[in-house]
Design a protein around this motif. Structure first.
Motif, mmCIF file in Angstrom:
data_model
loop_
_atom_site.group_PDB
_atom_site.id
_atom_site.type_symbol
_atom_site.label_atom_id
_atom_site.label_comp_id
_atom_site.label_asym_id
_atom_site.label_seq_id
_atom_site.Cartn_x
_atom_site.Cartn_y
_atom_site.Cartn_z
ATOM 1 N N UNK A 242 -14.684 63.265 85.682
ATOM 2 C CA UNK A 242 -14.569 64.714 85.795
ATOM 3 C C UNK A 242 -15.725 65.385 85.058
ATOM 4 N N UNK A 243 -16.632 66.085 85.756
ATOM 5 C CA UNK A 243 -17.796 66.662 85.076
ATOM 6 C C UNK A 243 -17.419 67.740 84.066
ATOM 7 N N UNK A 244 -16.252 68.373 84.231
ATOM 8 C CA UNK A 244 -15.836 69.391 83.277
ATOM 9 C C UNK A 244 -15.460 68.781 81.938
ATOM 10 N N UNK A 245 -15.114 67.516 81.943
ATOM 11 C CA UNK A 245 -14.751 66.818 80.705
ATOM 12 C C UNK A 245 -15.888 65.930 80.211
ATOM 13 N N UNK A 246 -17.078 66.075 80.801
ATOM 14 C CA UNK A 246 -18.229 65.240 80.459
ATOM 15 C C UNK A 246 -19.319 66.109 79.853
#
Length: 371
Positions: A242-246
């Motif tokens: 998940x890019x929002x959590x990366x």
């Protein structure tokens, strides 16, 4: 730690390769972005001293010696310049001009003096991607991150880039109902609209670029974005998760893995093509043969050892090679000259490590036709 790079464009490389002056000096200097620059400036003086020695032996006019010395001294005295460095510095100087490029590659210290510039190490910086963009796309956010080797990642501000699906489609809800195929279809339509808006917003930035664009997304956005993407250099491999959590740093780490894969795949494809063209009599690996082919514009792709210097001269008309025992201001790097001729006749030049060259020699060429 930041790297301050200024990679040459193709037209700038063209000008370097076409330049002719009896007193042409090429200097390559290893630099450290965390350094004050003091050690590098001392080494620059050493390289410049060796260049002057070679020029004096060649009988260079004293006025030209003074002009070159003053140009290098002026660069040496520029404190601000030395506080903003990358991994290597390439300097090209004649009595009339001095041009420098700060490069992200680790290059060995080198001085070459001739009637032309020694450009082969510089070509390493443009052989394989040193820069990429990561497009991190989720339903609730999108951002573009610039990736440069050993540089703190930077988020790029892109005009007209939608903030999220809601902002792109003007809907208050994007949640699909699993019991309704119609609602799921509506979600897919909204995601495609979102993806198209992202693609359109990126076009002004990416237009004419050839750097890889690496996608960080999960399904279904991964597949949706790929279905509408118009940029030809979108990498096939996606950064998972998940890019929002990366974090941006983790995105860059993932991008480096993808870039290494691209490098390995491209080299493997070239080696495979070299093998196939070899069976057709359309390859050459001897310096003499490749120099002749390069002179007549017969080379499509050439791989050259980025570090080696083979002193000599190549006849302008026939391509015949005369090797020299030592490096001086009369001769030049023969393999560098091969690279120059291939580049200027529209061929592709890959400056690589010797182990990446088919056959493990100084040079290997794929020819446009058998000769």
């Amino acid at each position: 730690m930041n790297l301050h790079t200024d990679l040459p464009t193709r037209s700038q490389i063209d000008r370097l390769l076409q330049s002719r002056n009896p007193a042409s000096v090429s200097l390559y200097l290893a630099t450290d972005p965390a350094s004050s620059g003091d050690g590098e400036r001392i080494e620059l003086k050493n390289l410049a001293s060796e260049a002057r020695r070679q020029l004096e032996v060649a009988g260079t006019d004293k006025a030209d010696l003074v002009a070159i010395g003053e140009a290098v001294a002026e660069l040496d005295e520029d404190d601000a310049f030395w506080h903003h460095q990358a991994r290597s510095l390439a300097i090209f100087v004649t009595p009339e001009s001095l041009t420098s490029y700060r490069l992200p590659n680790h290059l060995a210290n080198l001085v070459e003096v001739s009637d032309r510039f020694h450009v082969k190490p510089l070509l390493r910086a443009v052989t394989f991607p040193q820069v990429a963009y990561v497009l991190a796309v989720a339903q609730g956010s999108v951002r573009l991150v610039e990736v440069i080797h050993d540089v703190v990642p930077t988020e790029i501000v892109v005009p007209d880039l939608p903030r999220d699906v809601e902002g792109a489609v003007g809907k208050s809800s994007i949640r699909a109902k699993s019991s309704s195929g119609r609602d799921e279809g509506a979600l897919g339509q909204r995601l495609r609209q979102y993806a198209r808006q992202i693609d359109q917003a990126l076009r002004p930035l990416l237009n004419g670029a050839d750097v890889p664009l690496i996608l960080a997304a999960t399904e279904p956005l991964d597949s949706v974005y790929r279905s509408v993407n118009t940029y030809p250099h979108l990498a096939a491999t996606t950064i998972v998760g998940n890019p929002e959590a990366t974090s941006d740093s983790d995105l860059v780490a993932g991008a480096r893995v993808v870039l290494d894969e691209l490098y390995a795949e491209e080299l493997a494809a070239i080696h495979d093509l070299y093998g196939r063209r070899g069976s057709e009599g359309r390859t050459a690996a001897d310096i003499v043969d490749v120099a002749r082919a390069a002179t007549f514009g017969a080379v499509d792709t050439v791989l050259v050892d980025m570090d080696e210097v083979v002193p000599g001269v190549v006849d302008e008309e026939t391509g015949a090679v005369t090797f020299m025992e030592s490096d001086d201001a009369v001769g030049y790097g023969v393999v560098d000259e091969i690279a120059r001729r291939v580049w200027l006749t529209g061929g592709r030049v890959l400056a690589v490590r010797r182990g990446d060259i088919p056959g493990g020699g100084s040079v290997a060429a794929i020819l446009r036709y058998a000769i």
